[in-house]
Design an enzyme around this catalytic site. Sequence first.
Site, PDB file in Angstrom:
ATOM      1  N   ASP A  95      -1.559  18.845  -2.356  1.00 33.66           N
ATOM      2  CA  ASP A  95      -2.637  18.596  -2.900  1.00 33.66           C
ATOM      3  C   ASP A  95      -3.550  20.099  -2.138  1.00 33.66           C
ATOM      4  O   ASP A  95      -4.174  19.501  -1.851  1.00 33.66           O
ATOM      5  CB  ASP A  95      -2.565  17.538  -3.174  1.00 33.66           C
ATOM      6  CG  ASP A  95      -4.115  16.728  -3.482  1.00 33.66           C
ATOM      7  OD1 ASP A  95      -4.385  15.740  -3.934  1.00 33.66           O
ATOM      8  OD2 ASP A  95      -4.011  18.064  -4.496  1.00 33.66           O
ATOM      9  N   CYS A  98      -7.351  18.563  -1.293  1.00 34.08           N
ATOM     10  CA  CYS A  98      -7.859  17.553  -2.188  1.00 34.08           C
ATOM     11  C   CYS A  98      -8.836  17.488  -1.167  1.00 34.08           C
ATOM     12  O   CYS A  98      -9.029  18.303   0.401  1.00 34.08           O
ATOM     13  CB  CYS A  98      -6.857  16.792  -1.142  1.00 34.08           C
ATOM     14  SG  CYS A  98      -6.486  14.969  -1.953  1.00 34.08           S
ATOM     15  N   PHE A 205      -9.976   8.547  -5.385  1.00 37.82           N
ATOM     16  CA  PHE A 205     -11.001   7.109  -6.073  1.00 37.82           C
ATOM     17  C   PHE A 205     -11.903   7.794  -6.102  1.00 37.82           C
ATOM     18  O   PHE A 205     -12.265   8.698  -5.720  1.00 37.82           O
ATOM     19  CB  PHE A 205     -10.846   6.372  -4.524  1.00 37.82           C
ATOM     20  CG  PHE A 205     -11.797   6.768  -3.453  1.00 37.82           C
ATOM     21  CD1 PHE A 205     -10.839   6.544  -2.208  1.00 37.82           C
ATOM     22  CD2 PHE A 205     -13.055   7.124  -3.192  1.00 37.82           C
ATOM     23  CE1 PHE A 205     -11.881   7.439  -1.611  1.00 37.82           C
ATOM     24  CE2 PHE A 205     -13.654   7.361  -2.757  1.00 37.82           C
ATOM     25  CZ  PHE A 205     -12.306   7.697  -0.879  1.00 37.82           C
ATOM     26  N   GLU A 207     -15.838   6.234  -6.130  1.00 35.76           N
ATOM     27  CA  GLU A 207     -16.091   4.944  -5.314  1.00 35.76           C
ATOM     28  C   GLU A 207     -18.016   4.814  -5.863  1.00 35.76           C
ATOM     29  O   GLU A 207     -18.581   6.193  -5.359  1.00 35.76           O
ATOM     30  CB  GLU A 207     -16.186   5.318  -3.932  1.00 35.76           C
ATOM     31  CG  GLU A 207     -14.762   3.676  -3.586  1.00 35.76           C
ATOM     32  CD  GLU A 207     -14.334   3.822  -2.069  1.00 35.76           C
ATOM     33  OE1 GLU A 207     -13.144   3.769  -1.026  1.00 35.76           O
ATOM     34  OE2 GLU A 207     -15.402   4.077  -1.157  1.00 35.76           O
ATOM     35  N   ASN A 330      -7.352  19.698   2.489  1.00 35.04           N
ATOM     36  CA  ASN A 330      -5.969  20.537   2.022  1.00 35.04           C
ATOM     37  C   ASN A 330      -6.863  22.078   2.096  1.00 35.04           C
ATOM     38  O   ASN A 330      -6.496  22.310   1.055  1.00 35.04           O
ATOM     39  CB  ASN A 330      -5.206  19.958   1.576  1.00 35.04           C
ATOM     40  CG  ASN A 330      -4.812  17.794   1.703  1.00 35.04           C
ATOM     41  OD1 ASN A 330      -5.369  18.179   3.208  1.00 35.04           O
ATOM     42  ND2 ASN A 330      -3.405  17.796   1.159  1.00 35.04           N
ATOM     43  N   HIS A 404     -10.133  13.701   9.208  1.00 34.50           N
ATOM     44  CA  HIS A 404     -10.608  13.175   6.730  1.00 34.50           C
ATOM     45  C   HIS A 404     -11.137  12.369   7.175  1.00 34.50           C
ATOM     46  O   HIS A 404     -11.068  12.008   5.648  1.00 34.50           O
ATOM     47  CB  HIS A 404     -10.098  13.916   6.478  1.00 34.50           C
ATOM     48  CG  HIS A 404      -8.265  13.685   6.421  1.00 34.50           C
ATOM     49  ND1 HIS A 404      -7.823  13.062   7.217  1.00 34.50           N
ATOM     50  CD2 HIS A 404      -7.730  13.714   5.165  1.00 34.50           C
ATOM     51  CE1 HIS A 404      -6.128  12.588   6.352  1.00 34.50           C
ATOM     52  NE2 HIS A 404      -6.537  13.594   5.235  1.00 34.50           N
ATOM     53  N   LYS A 480     -10.048   3.417  -9.799  1.00 30.67           N
ATOM     54  CA  LYS A 480      -8.994   4.570  -8.940  1.00 30.67           C
ATOM     55  C   LYS A 480      -7.903   4.848 -10.184  1.00 30.67           C
ATOM     56  O   LYS A 480      -7.857   3.937 -11.122  1.00 30.67           O
ATOM     57  CB  LYS A 480      -7.607   3.468  -8.500  1.00 30.67           C
ATOM     58  CG  LYS A 480      -8.752   3.132  -6.664  1.00 30.67           C
ATOM     59  CD  LYS A 480      -7.919   2.260  -5.987  1.00 30.67           C
ATOM     60  CE  LYS A 480      -6.023   3.515  -5.531  1.00 30.67           C
ATOM     61  NZ  LYS A 480      -6.586   4.576  -4.395  1.00 30.67           N
TER      62      LYS A 480
END
Lengths: 481, 141
Positions: A95, A98, A205, A207, A330, A404, A480
């Site tokens: 990913d 990310c 997510f 949030e 990443n 992270h 999510k």
Amino acid sequence: MNGIRLNRLTDYLYEIPMTGAMRVPGRIYASAKLMESQKADESLQQVANVATLPGIVKYSMAMPDFHWGYGFPIGGVAAFDVDDGIISPGGVGYDINCGVRLMRTGLVLDDVRENLREITRAIYRDVPAGVGSSGAIEKLTSEDFRALIATGARWAVERGYGAADNLSAIEDEGCMAGADPDAVGHRAFERGIKQIGTLGSGNHFLEIQVIDEVFLPDIAERFGLRKGGIAVAIHSGSRGFGHQICEDHLTVMVKAAKRYGIDLVDRQLACAPTQSAEGQRYLVAMACAANFAWVNRQVMMHLTERAIARAMKASTAALDMRLIYDVCHNIAKFEEHIVDGVKRRVCVHRKGATRAFGPGHPLIHERYRESGQPVLVPGDMGRSSYLCLGTQKAMEETFGSACHGAGRRHSRKHMLKEMAGRNLFREMENRGVIVMAQGAPSVAEEMPEAYKDVSDVVDVMQSAGIARKLIRLRPIACVKG
Amino acid sequence: MATAPRYEPFEHTADIGIHIFGGDLVELFSNAAFALYDCMVATEGIGLREQRDIALNAENVEDLLHNWLNEHLYLFSASSLILPHIVVHAVSPTTIQATAHGELYDPGKNRLKTEIKAVTYHQFSVAQTSDTWSAKVIFDV
């Protein structure tokens, strides 16, 4: 512990001495408590394995949220000489880019308490999860997509997603230079064009959070962050686009490593010399994936702002939403660092680790130059997240890198078994968090119990002087995929 | 006598690890595709409205299985296809021709489980005993 010898250097720093094929020692930032929880898996062996790669500089490192990954451990940091070192897709992750972004708002808890469910539902409805759904941008042509992956967040801003001043609050201003769409295969294109502006599932997510503690009040005030203030965090990456690019290049790199005479103690450390054709091709494709992820987070931020405004029957201006910062966790970056007193250009691989440049660094915008770069550290959906700041010590010890997130404690299989038959949405509401998710199993797998406590992780960073805590946030709603 | 499972998950901290079983390569590859889809969506009740022909080659059976799983992941990710019903026309350790049958993903009907990001190479293995095949695969989620 898997037969790996560990020397404890300080309360927060362990070393794996150089043995066998290791070219450098391993260095792990962890407390005794966090290290104890690592006994069961291979992550320490992976830290030692990374140390065998050509051109690695100083140490193979792991941050306190480290755990078992593919080739490189998650929470791994490794820098390689740009001339005689390697580039490894496994050191970046499937990913690519990310990452997380955090937005502050002018709202406080009382402003949202009454209609939090409607606000959450509006976000849940308006931000596509992307699993089997289409992307968020209508009528995206192939030419649009090529431009998007070449130019990153600026592409999104020019089309009305967010504002121009967002760019200075994004690592690399939301665009990795040198991105080459021609280095990207057609399958990645097909997957990417479908998924732009989507959240993804697993540990991704969106949030709504409330700031529940302020550690450095003067700096927090300058950033517009106050106790009781509402913030929004988005954690997502490059979706199937990045995953496909990683897969495509791993296949190439496995063969390339053999051809270049690189001995791989683990196939997933597949790599090529950074200056080789294969290395360069991966880098320019990786940059496309990084840019995709920044467009993604930019688009989702815009959709979220509109959804909240609509649910509150207010204008977006009334929300006073502002991007604090957007970090990758990443990625591989070309950076200059002082190594043994000499300035060197290295390729820093951060896989499940965050850039954490210290005060005065020219690459961070002047808004943050005095305080140090904001470092976002999300926790699980029941406990805290943190906004920290990078330090000079991080520059000296970890190539300007920090942790992270929380790191998992229990497997998904374990969580599905433990949570079977339980009403998880009700349990989370009893804990003060409204959760909406496309897949109920993904909620079970992501319950707070599955994770280590991010406070333990951040405390190690603070105690080791690698990052300092600015604010702590508590989730009140979680969307999510 | 109980039916042998098509696949079984095993412990892995961050992702999904599975063992796949089969009496022969036909069963192994069928069960592998089924397992991938079953990890992502509930496969009960998936009909036969869509189909795709798949033909793959590789240097060895591990690479072939890896390519096979990636093919199905791509079909789900890029085209929203769930194709767990596999008809294998021919298979050897280095080649497979098959038709995969199923449906287009329908959010109103198909229950989502976990999205798979990638088929990793971690501990990836295919093994043969005198009368069975098995494989070990870890999916990045």
